[in-house]
Design an enzyme around this catalytic site. Structure first.
Site: not given
Ligand SMILES: *Cc1c(COP(=O)(O)O)cnc(C)c1O
Length: 314
Positions: A70-72, A74
């Site tokens: 859930q990387s912001n 990326a």
């Protein structure tokens, strides 16, 4: 001076609310870096203004980066890269790829057309080597890849947060907020935001210090990381001073990265219920919780809301 693209909505608004002051226990102004854009919003886009300018200058056609599932970072990278006509490859950490729901940041990254490669936490420890291997394969196929480190937290990326402090100084000079803060408070995940703010405060004033609230590693680890980022940034901008204004707190990390304690969850809900400000559970919620716990409490704080809404909804 390194080149820079214009990608974010700036200056970001300054926001103040009496009920929030009461909840936090001091006068707190919020710099709304959660409003730097639409779906690509958050703190990462300030770093990407430098990083993607470098990618474009180098003739890149694909960006490679990494992060949690859930990387912001990326998500922001893949959306903004697409805006510039670049492909992206995202190496995302998960212990169970099958079980990752197609929601929040992951869904937005997929919508951008990014190639997603799930990697295990063990592989993630070796992320820089894996990104370079990915890059070499692309070069063999005649492509022009550009690797962005985790969180965009290189010296080049951190320059985006040096500029954010210059932007704050202009807002202070326009009387949009108090002239000098006791502290600027932010969440610390890969260190670039804290490092850039610290350099910016050293260069432009605007506050006496920076309090960075760690959400994963401990203080010693982040001191090493931010020192390295600051050294890299000073090599690019020799006008930036050596600073000693950065304090990193590791007492407010909660049970684990991405997990909040009961008290932190209640605080996050109270903030929204009393002031209408929505924080995210991974970063900004823990950072403001940290400010509310600080002892002694500053009198006047600037809190940088770094975004993260898609993760909240995931
Ligand atoms: C990445 C991120 C942070 C942390 O910033 P770093 O520069 O990586 O330390 C804080 N808040 C949100 C919402 C983020 O996505």
């Amino acid at each position: 001076m390194p080149s820079k693209l214009h990608l974010a909505n700036k200056p970001t608004p300054l926001w103040h609310n009496d009920a929030l002051d009461r909840l936090v226990g001091c006068e707190v102004w919020v710099k709304r870096d959660d409003m730097t854009g639409g779906a690509e919003a958050g703190n990462k886009i300030r770093k990407l203004e430098y990083l993607l300018a470098d990618a474009v200058d180098q003739g890149a056609d694909t960006v490679i980066t990494c992060g949690a599932a859930q990387s912001n970072h990326a998500r922001a990278t893949s959306l903004v890269a697409r805006r510039l006509g670049l492909d992206s490859i995202l190496l995302l950490r998960t212990s169970d790829a099958e079980a990752e729901p197609n929601t929040g940041n992951l869904r937005l990254s997929r919508m951008s057309g990014a190639t997603i490669r799930f990697i295990s936490p063990e592989q993630y420890a070796d992320r820089d080597r894996l990104m370079h291997a990915e890059s070499e394969q692309l070069v063999e196929r005649g492509r022009k890849p550009y690797v962005i480190v985790e969180g965009g937290s290189s010296g080049l990326g951190a320059l985006g947060y040096v500029d954010a402090v210059a932007e704050l100084l202009e807002q202070q000079q326009l009387d949009l907020c108090p002239m000098s803060f006791d502290t600027i408070v932010c969440a610390c995940g890969s260190g670039g935001t804290a490092a850039g703010l610290s350099l910016g405060v050293g260069r432009y004033g605007t506050a006496r210090r920076v309090d960075a609230v760690a959400v994963c590693d401990d203080t010693a680890a982040f001191e090493a990381i931010t020192t390295r980022i600051c050294d890299e940034a000073r090599a690019l901008r020799p006008d930036l001073p050596l600073t000693s204004n950065l304090i990193i707190h590791d007492a407010y990390r909660g049970p684990a990265y991405g997990e909040m304690s009961q008290a932190q969850r209640e605080f996050l809900d109270q903030v929204a219920a009393s002031s209408g400000l929505v924080l995210d559970p991974v970063y900004s919620g823990k950072a403001l919780f940290g400010l509310a716990q600080l002892d002694p409490k500053p009198r006047l704080a600037l809190f940088v809301h770094t975004g993260g809404l898609p993760g909240t909804l995931a």
